[in-house]
Write a protein that holds these residues in place. Structure first.
Motif, PDB file in Angstrom:
ATOM      1  N   LYS A   1       0.833  -1.192   0.000  1.00  0.00           N
ATOM      2  CA  LYS A   1       0.000   0.000   0.000  1.00  0.00           C
ATOM      3  C   LYS A   1       0.876   1.253   0.000  1.00  0.00           C
ATOM      4  N   THR A   2       0.316   2.344  -0.509  1.00  0.00           N
ATOM      5  CA  THR A   2       1.062   3.593  -0.604  1.00  0.00           C
ATOM      6  C   THR A   2       0.758   4.462   0.607  1.00  0.00           C
ATOM      7  N   PRO A   3       1.718   4.662   1.496  1.00  0.00           N
ATOM      8  CA  PRO A   3       1.472   5.538   2.657  1.00  0.00           C
ATOM      9  C   PRO A   3       1.610   6.998   2.257  1.00  0.00           C
ATOM     10  N   ARG A   4       0.841   7.836   2.897  1.00  0.00           N
ATOM     11  CA  ARG A   4       0.925   9.285   2.691  1.00  0.00           C
ATOM     12  C   ARG A   4       1.241   9.932   4.039  1.00  0.00           C
ATOM     13  N   LEU A   5       2.479  10.333   4.180  1.00  0.00           N
ATOM     14  CA  LEU A   5       2.930  10.916   5.433  1.00  0.00           C
ATOM     15  C   LEU A   5       2.500  12.374   5.516  1.00  0.00           C
ATOM     16  N   PRO A   6       2.195  12.849   6.712  1.00  0.00           N
ATOM     17  CA  PRO A   6       1.832  14.266   6.849  1.00  0.00           C
ATOM     18  C   PRO A   6       3.008  15.169   6.504  1.00  0.00           C
ATOM     19  N   ILE A   7       2.691  16.321   5.990  1.00  0.00           N
ATOM     20  CA  ILE A   7       3.646  17.391   5.660  1.00  0.00           C
ATOM     21  C   ILE A   7       4.412  17.108   4.369  1.00  0.00           C
ATOM     22  N   VAL A   8       4.883  15.863   4.161  1.00  0.00           N
ATOM     23  CA  VAL A   8       5.780  15.576   3.034  1.00  0.00           C
ATOM     24  C   VAL A   8       5.091  14.897   1.861  1.00  0.00           C
ATOM     25  N   ALA A   9       3.852  14.431   2.024  1.00  0.00           N
ATOM     26  CA  ALA A   9       3.201  13.666   0.945  1.00  0.00           C
ATOM     27  C   ALA A   9       2.946  14.536  -0.281  1.00  0.00           C
ATOM     28  N   ASP A  10       2.457  15.747  -0.084  1.00  0.00           N
ATOM     29  CA  ASP A  10       2.176  16.621  -1.220  1.00  0.00           C
ATOM     30  C   ASP A  10       3.463  17.036  -1.939  1.00  0.00           C
ATOM     31  N   ALA A  11       4.513  17.291  -1.181  1.00  0.00           N
ATOM     32  CA  ALA A  11       5.779  17.648  -1.808  1.00  0.00           C
ATOM     33  C   ALA A  11       6.342  16.485  -2.617  1.00  0.00           C
ATOM     34  N   ALA A  12       6.214  15.279  -2.114  1.00  0.00           N
ATOM     35  CA  ALA A  12       6.688  14.105  -2.851  1.00  0.00           C
ATOM     36  C   ALA A  12       5.850  13.866  -4.098  1.00  0.00           C
ATOM     37  N   GLU A  13       4.560  14.147  -4.020  1.00  0.00           N
ATOM     38  CA  GLU A  13       3.679  13.974  -5.180  1.00  0.00           C
ATOM     39  C   GLU A  13       4.077  14.922  -6.308  1.00  0.00           C
ATOM     40  N   ARG A  14       4.496  16.113  -5.985  1.00  0.00           N
ATOM     41  CA  ARG A  14       4.897  17.074  -7.015  1.00  0.00           C
ATOM     42  C   ARG A  14       6.237  16.711  -7.649  1.00  0.00           C
TER      43      ARG A  14
END
Length: 215
Positions: free
Chosen positions: A199-212
């Motif tokens: 499964k793909t975890p989405r960590l707080p604070i850094v998930a959106d930056a990693a997505e970009r």
């Protein structure tokens, strides 16, 4: 003979459409022609519409090598920020016993001052930016680990510039250090565990930056 011919000419002929020989069929009475002429229509009507194929569908199961590589990536920020838990490990020996299996990896990580920097370059350029060798699942999780390690700059600077020796300031500093360590521990357990499960975890604070950063 002439009288017979005149009688035929003078008599009004019957309309042809009233006779039984050339009866015009009504529109509602038309019958479909029997035979193989209707077979293509039936086949076209029964055939389902074609479905559009999607070759870019990555919703399948993640392979075991990808799961392992993505899970190991979260070990990098945790080992880089493990020194923030010195107060918590001293107060609660349970955490020390729990993290004892990671001792060989921690010694290897801190064997040289260049090791953290080299691992940072390896994760970012050899994994995150390498679309041919690694899947998006691996690159996204590696980017989250890299972004999480970048965030450690702020508590490291705070620990170097603000290090009280006692009083209320020391208690606040101790609480902040323990909070950073617990946050890294939760990210390591949650991120690595989710990757091992595919499964793909989405960590707080850094998930959106990693997505970009990951295309």
């Amino acid at each position: 003979m002439a009288s017979a011919v005149s009688l035929l000419l003078l008599s009004s002929p019957r309309p042809l459409h009233r006779t039984g020989l050339l009866r015009v069929p009504r529109r509602g009475g038309l019958l479909p022609l029997p035979g193989p002429a209707q077979a293509p229509r039936r086949l076209l009507a029964a055939a389902p519409p074609p479905r559009a194929s999607n070759n870019n569908d990555n919703s399948g199961a993640v392979g075991a090598p990808d799961r392992l590589v993505a899970a190991v990536a979260y070990l990098y920020p945790f080992l880089d920020g493990a020194h923030h838990g010195r107060f918590l490990l001293a107060q609660f020996p349970f955490f020390s016993a729990l993290l004892r299996p990671l001792a060989p990896a921690a010694r290897l990580f801190h064997s040289s001052p260049l090791t953290p920097f080299l691992l940072f370059l390896t994760l970012y350029f050899a994994v995150v930016r390498n679309q041919q060798a690694f899947s998006r699942f691996v690159r996204f999780n590696a980017m989250q680990a890299v972004a999480l390690d970048v965030l450690l700059i702020f508590p490291d600077l705070l620990a170097q510039s603000f290090a009280p020796s006692g009083g209320v300031g020391f208690e606040i500093f101790q609480s902040m250090e323990s909070t950073v360590f617990l946050f890294l521990l939760v990210c390591f357990v949650y991120g690595g565990g989710a990757c091992l499960l595919g499964k793909t975890p989405r960590l707080p604070i850094v998930a959106d930056a990693a997505e970009r950063q990951v295309m």
